[in-house]
Design a protein around this motif. Structure first.
Motif, PDB file in Angstrom:
ATOM      1  N   TYR A   1      72.029  40.710  38.302  1.00 24.89           N
ATOM      2  CA  TYR A   1      71.320  40.357  37.056  1.00 24.89           C
ATOM      3  C   TYR A   1      69.812  40.507  37.239  1.00 24.89           C
ATOM      4  CZ  TYR A   1      69.105  37.956  33.266  1.00 24.89           C
ATOM      5  OH  TYR A   1      68.269  37.682  32.217  1.00 24.89           O
TER       6      TYR A   1
ATOM      7  N   PHE B   1      73.548  38.814  30.027  1.00 30.23           N
ATOM      8  CA  PHE B   1      73.055  37.744  30.885  1.00 30.23           C
ATOM      9  C   PHE B   1      74.205  36.792  31.178  1.00 30.23           C
ATOM     10  CE2 PHE B   1      70.223  33.737  31.326  1.00 30.23           C
ATOM     11  CZ  PHE B   1      70.453  33.739  32.695  1.00 30.23           C
TER      12      PHE B   1
ATOM     13  N   ASP C   1      78.120  49.295  22.197  1.00 30.85           N
ATOM     14  CA  ASP C   1      77.830  49.218  23.629  1.00 30.85           C
ATOM     15  C   ASP C   1      76.521  49.939  23.928  1.00 30.85           C
ATOM     16  OD1 ASP C   1      77.773  49.050  26.335  1.00 30.85           O
ATOM     17  OD2 ASP C   1      79.564  50.267  26.692  1.00 30.85           O
TER      18      ASP C   1
ATOM     19  N   ILE D   1      68.749  33.924  22.137  1.00 25.29           N
ATOM     20  CA  ILE D   1      67.310  34.105  21.908  1.00 25.29           C
ATOM     21  C   ILE D   1      67.083  34.893  20.612  1.00 25.29           C
ATOM     22  CG2 ILE D   1      65.210  35.212  22.804  1.00 25.29           C
ATOM     23  CD1 ILE D   1      66.358  34.591  25.669  1.00 25.29           C
TER      24      ILE D   1
ATOM     25  N   VAL E   1      76.087  48.555  16.900  1.00 19.68           N
ATOM     26  CA  VAL E   1      75.926  49.241  18.198  1.00 19.68           C
ATOM     27  C   VAL E   1      76.859  48.511  19.158  1.00 19.68           C
ATOM     28  CG1 VAL E   1      74.352  49.806  20.090  1.00 19.68           C
ATOM     29  CG2 VAL E   1      73.519  49.903  17.727  1.00 19.68           C
TER      30      VAL E   1
ATOM     31  N   ASN F   1      75.721  30.223  25.944  1.00 18.66           N
ATOM     32  CA  ASN F   1      74.862  31.165  26.677  1.00 18.66           C
ATOM     33  C   ASN F   1      74.517  30.597  28.056  1.00 18.66           C
ATOM     34  OD1 ASN F   1      73.033  29.276  25.072  1.00 18.66           O
ATOM     35  ND2 ASN F   1      71.622  30.192  26.541  1.00 18.66           N
TER      36      ASN F   1
ATOM     37  N   SER G   1      73.175  38.767  17.722  1.00 19.98           N
ATOM     38  CA  SER G   1      74.136  37.663  17.891  1.00 19.98           C
ATOM     39  C   SER G   1      73.775  36.734  19.044  1.00 19.98           C
ATOM     40  CB  SER G   1      75.537  38.249  18.164  1.00 19.98           C
ATOM     41  OG  SER G   1      75.463  39.115  19.301  1.00 19.98           O
ATOM     42  N   GLY G   2      72.733  37.055  19.809  1.00 20.47           N
ATOM     43  CA  GLY G   2      72.439  36.289  21.028  1.00 20.47           C
ATOM     44  C   GLY G   2      71.660  35.006  20.778  1.00 20.47           C
TER      45      GLY G   2
ATOM     46  N   PRO H   1      60.323  35.692  30.412  1.00 18.50           N
ATOM     47  CA  PRO H   1      60.575  34.249  30.466  1.00 18.50           C
ATOM     48  C   PRO H   1      61.423  33.888  31.679  1.00 18.50           C
ATOM     49  CG  PRO H   1      62.157  35.287  29.007  1.00 18.50           C
ATOM     50  CD  PRO H   1      61.288  36.390  29.542  1.00 18.50           C
TER      51      PRO H   1
ATOM     52  N   THR I   1      66.228  42.886  22.550  1.00 19.86           N
ATOM     53  CA  THR I   1      66.652  41.723  23.357  1.00 19.86           C
ATOM     54  C   THR I   1      68.005  41.948  24.021  1.00 19.86           C
ATOM     55  OG1 THR I   1      67.984  40.486  21.730  1.00 19.86           O
ATOM     56  CG2 THR I   1      65.588  40.222  21.575  1.00 19.86           C
TER      57      THR I   1
ATOM     58  N   ARG J   1      77.535  43.969  17.701  1.00 16.78           N
ATOM     59  CA  ARG J   1      78.615  44.804  18.223  1.00 16.78           C
ATOM     60  C   ARG J   1      79.786  44.932  17.280  1.00 16.78           C
ATOM     61  NH1 ARG J   1      78.621  42.618  24.425  1.00 16.78           N
ATOM     62  NH2 ARG J   1      79.374  44.670  24.987  1.00 16.78           N
TER      63      ARG J   1
ATOM     64  N   SER K   1      62.156  41.074  28.821  1.00 10.01           N
ATOM     65  CA  SER K   1      62.420  41.213  30.250  1.00 10.01           C
ATOM     66  C   SER K   1      62.679  39.815  30.796  1.00 10.01           C
ATOM     67  CB  SER K   1      61.254  41.920  30.937  1.00 10.01           C
ATOM     68  OG  SER K   1      61.582  42.170  32.293  1.00 10.01           O
ATOM     69  N   SER K   2      62.144  39.468  31.956  1.00  9.65           N
ATOM     70  CA  SER K   2      62.517  38.176  32.555  1.00  9.65           C
ATOM     71  C   SER K   2      61.630  37.849  33.747  1.00  9.65           C
ATOM     72  CB  SER K   2      63.971  38.273  33.030  1.00  9.65           C
ATOM     73  OG  SER K   2      64.354  37.121  33.744  1.00  9.65           O
TER      74      SER K   2
ATOM     75  N   GLY L   1      70.657  43.174  19.388  1.00 12.12           N
ATOM     76  CA  GLY L   1      71.407  42.025  19.940  1.00 12.12           C
ATOM     77  C   GLY L   1      71.301  40.762  19.115  1.00 12.12           C
TER      78      GLY L   1
ATOM     79  N   VAL M   1      65.513  29.908  29.888  1.00  9.99           N
ATOM     80  CA  VAL M   1      65.221  29.593  28.491  1.00  9.99           C
ATOM     81  C   VAL M   1      66.155  28.472  28.029  1.00  9.99           C
ATOM     82  CG1 VAL M   1      64.961  30.517  26.161  1.00  9.99           C
ATOM     83  CG2 VAL M   1      64.563  32.006  28.139  1.00  9.99           C
TER      84      VAL M   1
ATOM     85  N   PRO N   1      74.119  48.613  31.318  1.00 11.53           N
ATOM     86  CA  PRO N   1      73.675  48.194  29.974  1.00 11.53           C
ATOM     87  C   PRO N   1      72.196  47.833  29.917  1.00 11.53           C
ATOM     88  CG  PRO N   1      75.500  46.807  30.764  1.00 11.53           C
ATOM     89  CD  PRO N   1      75.247  47.820  31.814  1.00 11.53           C
TER      90      PRO N   1
HETATM   91  P1  NDP Z   1      72.998  36.055  25.113  1.00 11.78           P
HETATM   92  O1  NDP Z   1      74.155  36.299  26.020  1.00 11.78           O
HETATM   93  O2  NDP Z   1      73.100  34.957  24.132  1.00 11.78           O
HETATM   94  O3  NDP Z   1      72.612  37.389  24.351  1.00 11.78           O
HETATM   95  C1  NDP Z   1      72.805  38.662  24.894  1.00 11.78           C
HETATM   96  C2  NDP Z   1      72.856  39.656  23.760  1.00 11.78           C
HETATM   97  O4  NDP Z   1      73.000  40.976  24.287  1.00 11.78           O
HETATM   98  C3  NDP Z   1      74.041  39.416  22.828  1.00 11.78           C
HETATM   99  O5  NDP Z   1      73.667  39.724  21.511  1.00 11.78           O
HETATM  100  C4  NDP Z   1      75.066  40.420  23.328  1.00 11.78           C
HETATM  101  O6  NDP Z   1      76.019  40.792  22.366  1.00 11.78           O
HETATM  102  C5  NDP Z   1      74.161  41.581  23.683  1.00 11.78           C
HETATM  103  N1  NDP Z   1      74.775  42.501  24.634  1.00 11.78           N
HETATM  104  C6  NDP Z   1      75.042  42.285  25.945  1.00 11.78           C
HETATM  105  N2  NDP Z   1      75.619  43.363  26.494  1.00 11.78           N
HETATM  106  C7  NDP Z   1      75.740  44.280  25.504  1.00 11.78           C
HETATM  107  C8  NDP Z   1      76.270  45.603  25.439  1.00 11.78           C
HETATM  108  N3  NDP Z   1      76.788  46.205  26.510  1.00 11.78           N
HETATM  109  N4  NDP Z   1      76.225  46.252  24.246  1.00 11.78           N
HETATM  110  C9  NDP Z   1      75.702  45.639  23.144  1.00 11.78           C
HETATM  111  N5  NDP Z   1      75.185  44.407  23.153  1.00 11.78           N
HETATM  112  C10 NDP Z   1      75.197  43.743  24.318  1.00 11.78           C
HETATM  113  O7  NDP Z   1      71.756  35.817  26.089  1.00 11.78           O
HETATM  114  P2  NDP Z   1      70.224  35.456  25.819  1.00 11.78           P
HETATM  115  O8  NDP Z   1      69.958  35.323  24.385  1.00 11.78           O
HETATM  116  O9  NDP Z   1      69.923  34.350  26.730  1.00 11.78           O
HETATM  117  O10 NDP Z   1      69.514  36.763  26.393  1.00 11.78           O
HETATM  118  C11 NDP Z   1      68.810  37.678  25.568  1.00 11.78           C
HETATM  119  C12 NDP Z   1      67.845  38.461  26.428  1.00 11.78           C
HETATM  120  O11 NDP Z   1      66.940  37.560  27.080  1.00 11.78           O
HETATM  121  C13 NDP Z   1      68.490  39.272  27.550  1.00 11.78           C
HETATM  122  O12 NDP Z   1      67.763  40.474  27.662  1.00 11.78           O
HETATM  123  C14 NDP Z   1      68.271  38.400  28.780  1.00 11.78           C
HETATM  124  O13 NDP Z   1      68.255  39.157  29.973  1.00 11.78           O
HETATM  125  C15 NDP Z   1      66.893  37.844  28.465  1.00 11.78           C
HETATM  126  N6  NDP Z   1      66.548  36.640  29.186  1.00 11.78           N
HETATM  127  C16 NDP Z   1      67.237  35.468  28.979  1.00 11.78           C
HETATM  128  C17 NDP Z   1      66.878  34.329  29.657  1.00 11.78           C
HETATM  129  C18 NDP Z   1      67.570  33.020  29.435  1.00 11.78           C
HETATM  130  O14 NDP Z   1      67.318  32.076  30.204  1.00 11.78           O
HETATM  131  N7  NDP Z   1      68.397  32.883  28.405  1.00 11.78           N
HETATM  132  C19 NDP Z   1      65.799  34.340  30.659  1.00 11.78           C
HETATM  133  C20 NDP Z   1      65.132  35.612  30.808  1.00 11.78           C
HETATM  134  C21 NDP Z   1      65.499  36.699  30.075  1.00 11.78           C
HETATM  135  P3  NDP Z   1      77.374  39.910  22.184  1.00 11.78           P
HETATM  136  O15 NDP Z   1      76.932  38.553  21.727  1.00 11.78           O
HETATM  137  O16 NDP Z   1      78.122  40.622  21.150  1.00 11.78           O
HETATM  138  O17 NDP Z   1      78.021  39.888  23.515  1.00 11.78           O
END
Ligand code: NDP
Length: 339
Positions: free
Chosen positions: A165, A86, A59, A12, A57, A212, A9-10, A194, A82, A32, A126-127, A7, A197, A100
């Motif tokens: 969620y 979310f 999905d 965190i 990857v 986000n 691109s997210g 966490p 990660t 993705r 996790s969370s 993940g 965040v 997912p």
């Molecule tokens: P983001 O939405 O920024 O990141 C989520 C990531 O997961 C992205 O890279 C997204 O890809 C990828 N993703 C989601 N669904 C799929 C799927 N079906 N297939 C492939 N990739 C997928 O959120 P965060 O960075 O905030 O979250 C990252 C992690 O931290 C998660 O596990 C979240 O539950 C956890 N978390 C976050 C908190 C917060 O406050 N931010 C608190 C507690 C836990 P794409 O960008 O391409 O959609």
């Protein structure tokens, strides 16, 4: 170490990636699409393919999604998972949140066991969602720690996206620990829990509409959406994204972190306090902000649950970034995307 980060691109994961590279690790991150890989690559011009590479990857909910991504030459020693949805913009909780999260987590563990025997340590994001018992409300007499588990049921999970969620994180983390116990896969697990965040965004973001989920309230405050009434805080604890990212990396670097669950929080906050920090530091938003007398967004009158992140402090040695710095840095980063 050679590390697979899912993940990339997210919000965190972008910070985890930076810290992994700063610590000298060599990283393959899953995304993705090729365009997301290209954007991340553009942001790290000094790292060659040997230090930063990508695996597609699309999905994580598809069975076997990680079968190819876990294979690497040189082989992986650690995996940081990660990727998980979310957001609350879902019609089908099962398909869009639970699958997912759960299939993504068990899927990556199965692929590692099958095809990546050199992996010695897996860290999963996790969370606090998997710790909190929402039925207890503010629960001022309780101190949440790693020994608490959210008792949410599947029936409750499908009642609303919010429940969905929280359940997605709970069921996914439980499934990971169950996997370790039943499959004895030969690698250690650490989970990071966490709460909300906050902090600067460094991932590629075209518009603030796609921000986000956890930083949305900061955006809403500076856009004037809480001028007349501050929205309820909901979860009253937080952590800076840089502390959380560092925790993930330290967990793969420190053998003492193996097979432990970590509650990663620096303490309490309220939406009113976010507005106060913005007011004190950014005069340009003055007209958009709630005043001291605007209603809403504070702590519950009877008090709020306490928290202990002692394990993260003792084992990982995290020194928490202060709230004011986190909010100031977050707002600066939002400005660079047009706020
Ligand atoms: P983001 O939405 O920024 O990141 C989520 C990531 O997961 C992205 O890279 C997204 O890809 C990828 N993703 C989601 N669904 C799929 C799927 N079906 N297939 C492939 N990739 C997928 O959120 P965060 O960075 O905030 O979250 C990252 C992690 O931290 C998660 O596990 C979240 O539950 C956890 N978390 C976050 C908190 C917060 O406050 N931010 C608190 C507690 C836990 P794409 O960008 O391409 O959609």
């Amino acid at each position: 170490m050679r590390v697979l980060l899912t993940g990339g691109s997210g919000f965190i994961a972008a910070h985890v990636l930076n810290i992994l590279l700063e610590h000298g690790h060599s990283v393959v991150t899953t995304v993705r699409s090729q365009s997301k890989a290209d954007k991340i690559k553009e942001g790290h011009p000094k790292y060659g393919k040997d230090k930063l590479d990508f695996a597609l990857v699309e999905d994580i909910a598809q069975p076997g999604a990680f079968d190819e991504a876990v294979k690497s030459d040189p082989p992986f020693e650690a995996v940081i998972h990660t990727a998980s949805p979310f957001h609350f913009n879902v019609k089908d909780v099962q398909k869009e949140l639970l699958d997912p999260a759960i299939v993504g987590t068990t899927g990556v563990l199965k692929s590692i066991k099958k095809s990546a025997p050199t992996v010695k340590h897996v860290v999963i994001t996790s969370s606090f969602a998997s710790i909190i018992d929402a039925s207890k409300g503010s629960w001022p007499e309780h101190t949440y720690t790693e020994s608490d588990w959210n008792p949410i049921t599947h029936e409750q999970a499908i009642e609303s996206p919010q429940n969905g969620y929280r359940a997605s994180k709970t069921f996914a983390e439980r499934a990971a620990w169950d996997f370790i116990e039943t499959e004895k896969p030969g690698f250690a697990l650490s989970t990071m829990c966490p709460p909300l965040v906050l902090g600067p965004i460094i991932h590629n973001l075209q518009t603030l509409d796609n921000l986000n989920t956890s930083n949305e309230r900061i955006r809403d405050i500076i856009q004037g959406k809480m001028k007349d009434e501050v929205a309820p805080t909901g979860t009253f604890i937080w952590v800076d994204v840089r502390d959380l990212a560092l925790s993930h990396v330290l967990a793969i670097e420190k053998p003492e972190a193996a097979n432990k669950r970590f509650f990663i929080t620096s303490g309490h906050f309220s939406n009113r306090e976010i507005a106060n920090v913005v007011r004190d530091n950014f005069s340009e938003y003055k007209d958009k902000l709630p005043t001291e007398s605007t209603l809403g967004g504070g702590y519950p009158e009877g008090g709020i649950y306490k928290v202990s992140a002692k394990r993260a402090e003792d084992i990982l040695g995290i020194k928490w970034i202060p709230f004011e710095k986190s909010i100031v840095d977050a707002v600066k980063s939002l400005k660079s995307v047009g706020a």
